[in-house]
Design a protein around this motif. Structure first.
Motif, short mmCIF file in Angstrom:
data_model
loop_
_atom_site.label_atom_id
_atom_site.label_comp_id
_atom_site.label_asym_id
_atom_site.label_seq_id
_atom_site.Cartn_x
_atom_site.Cartn_y
_atom_site.Cartn_z
N THR A 37 5.34 2.53 15.58
CA THR A 37 4.24 1.88 16.28
C THR A 37 3.36 2.96 16.91
O THR A 37 3.82 4.09 17.12
CB THR A 37 4.73 0.95 17.41
OG1 THR A 37 5.33 1.75 18.44
CG2 THR A 37 5.74 -0.07 16.90
N PRO A 38 2.10 2.65 17.23
CA PRO A 38 1.25 3.65 17.90
C PRO A 38 1.86 4.14 19.21
O PRO A 38 1.72 5.31 19.57
CB PRO A 38 -0.06 2.90 18.15
CG PRO A 38 -0.11 1.86 17.09
CD PRO A 38 1.33 1.44 16.90
N TYR A 39 2.58 3.28 19.92
CA TYR A 39 3.20 3.67 21.18
C TYR A 39 4.19 4.81 20.97
O TYR A 39 4.35 5.68 21.81
CB TYR A 39 3.90 2.48 21.84
CG TYR A 39 4.60 2.87 23.12
CD1 TYR A 39 3.88 2.99 24.31
CD2 TYR A 39 5.96 3.15 23.14
CE1 TYR A 39 4.51 3.37 25.49
CE2 TYR A 39 6.59 3.53 24.30
CZ TYR A 39 5.87 3.63 25.47
OH TYR A 39 6.48 4.02 26.62
N ALA A 44 6.18 10.44 21.94
CA ALA A 44 6.46 11.75 21.37
C ALA A 44 5.57 12.82 21.99
O ALA A 44 6.02 13.94 22.27
CB ALA A 44 6.27 11.71 19.85
N ALA A 45 4.31 12.51 22.22
CA ALA A 45 3.40 13.47 22.81
C ALA A 45 3.82 13.82 24.23
O ALA A 45 3.85 15.00 24.61
CB ALA A 45 1.97 12.93 22.82
N VAL A 50 6.26 17.63 28.13
CA VAL A 50 7.28 17.91 29.14
C VAL A 50 8.13 19.10 28.70
O VAL A 50 8.43 19.99 29.49
CB VAL A 50 8.15 16.66 29.41
CG1 VAL A 50 9.38 17.02 30.23
CG2 VAL A 50 7.33 15.60 30.10
N THR A 51 8.50 19.12 27.44
CA THR A 51 9.30 20.22 26.92
C THR A 51 8.54 21.54 27.04
O THR A 51 9.10 22.55 27.46
CB THR A 51 9.68 19.97 25.45
OG1 THR A 51 10.41 18.75 25.38
CG2 THR A 51 10.50 21.10 24.88
N GLN A 52 7.27 21.54 26.67
CA GLN A 52 6.47 22.76 26.76
C GLN A 52 6.31 23.21 28.21
O GLN A 52 6.40 24.39 28.51
CB GLN A 52 5.12 22.55 26.11
CG GLN A 52 5.21 22.45 24.61
CD GLN A 52 3.87 22.12 23.97
OE1 GLN A 52 2.91 21.76 24.64
NE2 GLN A 52 3.80 22.22 22.66
N LEU A 53 6.06 22.26 29.09
CA LEU A 53 5.90 22.59 30.51
C LEU A 53 7.20 23.15 31.07
O LEU A 53 7.20 24.17 31.75
CB LEU A 53 5.48 21.35 31.30
CG LEU A 53 5.33 21.54 32.80
CD1 LEU A 53 4.24 22.56 33.10
CD2 LEU A 53 5.02 20.23 33.48
#
Length: 61
Positions: A37-39, A44-45, A50-53
């Protein structure tokens, strides 16, 4: 958004999403829950952000 803007019906969004997904993904990916679904893409984004931060914050200490 303009006050006179009209929202697309959920069924239309779902139908177009399925068509796009079928056009872009391999049959194996289509069978998986990836971006069903688009959600799912928003989730995922956010997870990626959060992972990158977290990674950059940890590397600073």
């Amino acid at each position: 958004m303009h006050s006179d803007a009209q929202l697309l019906p959920k069924g239309t969004i779902t139908r177009v999403w399925r068509w796009a997904r079928a056009d872009v993904f391999t049959p194996e990916v289509q069978a998986s829950p990836l971006a069903r679904t688009p959600y799912d893409l928003r989730h995922a984004a956010v997870s990626t952000w959060v992972t990158q931060l977290s990674g950059s914050a940890l590397s600073e200490h």
